[in-house]
Design a protein around this motif. Sequence first.
Motif: not given
Lengths: 111, 112
Positions: A73-76, A21-23, A101-106, A7-8
């Motif tokens: 837990x979160x990674x910024x 930016x958050x993950x 594994x990749x996130x959807x991205x910001x 997010x976002x």
Amino acid sequence: EPEVTQTPSHQVTQMGQEVILRCVPISNHLYFYWYRQILGQKVEFLVSFYNNEISEKSEIFDDQFSVERPDGSNFTLKIRSTKLEDSAMYFCANDGTDTQYFGPGTRLTVL
Amino acid sequence: LAKTTQPISMDSYEGQEVNITCSHNNIATNDYITWYQQFPSQGPRFIIQGYKTKVTNEVASLFIPADRKSSTLSLPRVSLSDTAVYYCLVGDPTGGYNKLIFGAGTRLAVHP
């Protein structure tokens, strides 16, 4: 497939502003990464993070960048003073047993 | 980290089999070959990984010859939704830490 969330999805900011930016990585996966991709270019490694500290960083990851796990837990990823050239997609990634594994991205847009 | 070489782009038609070959002449003994797929404005997505011979999953097959200096990703009966960039990466995924170095990838366009 395990899921990394970010997010976002889109962040618009003015040059010189700070962005975070958050993950949310996959639980119990120990290695965390940030990559970026400028429009039309390759995916580039920024930084890796393990055991609450940076294990490796690229030349892109200068003093304007920082990473942390603020609550375990979160990674910024923080960019202190954004520049126009920071406009890119930023991907968080997390290690699985044999791959990342990749996130959807910001999508960061700096005006 | 072993350097990889793959075609910049490929074109295909729906229903055809697509084979994308990647060269990695300097692959090390502990290196695995991993393929990722990326759609526009999305994160890379793991497709398949192998060490030698042939690996198959529900999405693709990966063929690796005995010398391991190249590999071929095979996508059976592609559809329009397979239009994406495909990346071949080589590295040692064991032990947890595995920084990924992406090349330009192969831009696959599937036509009706």
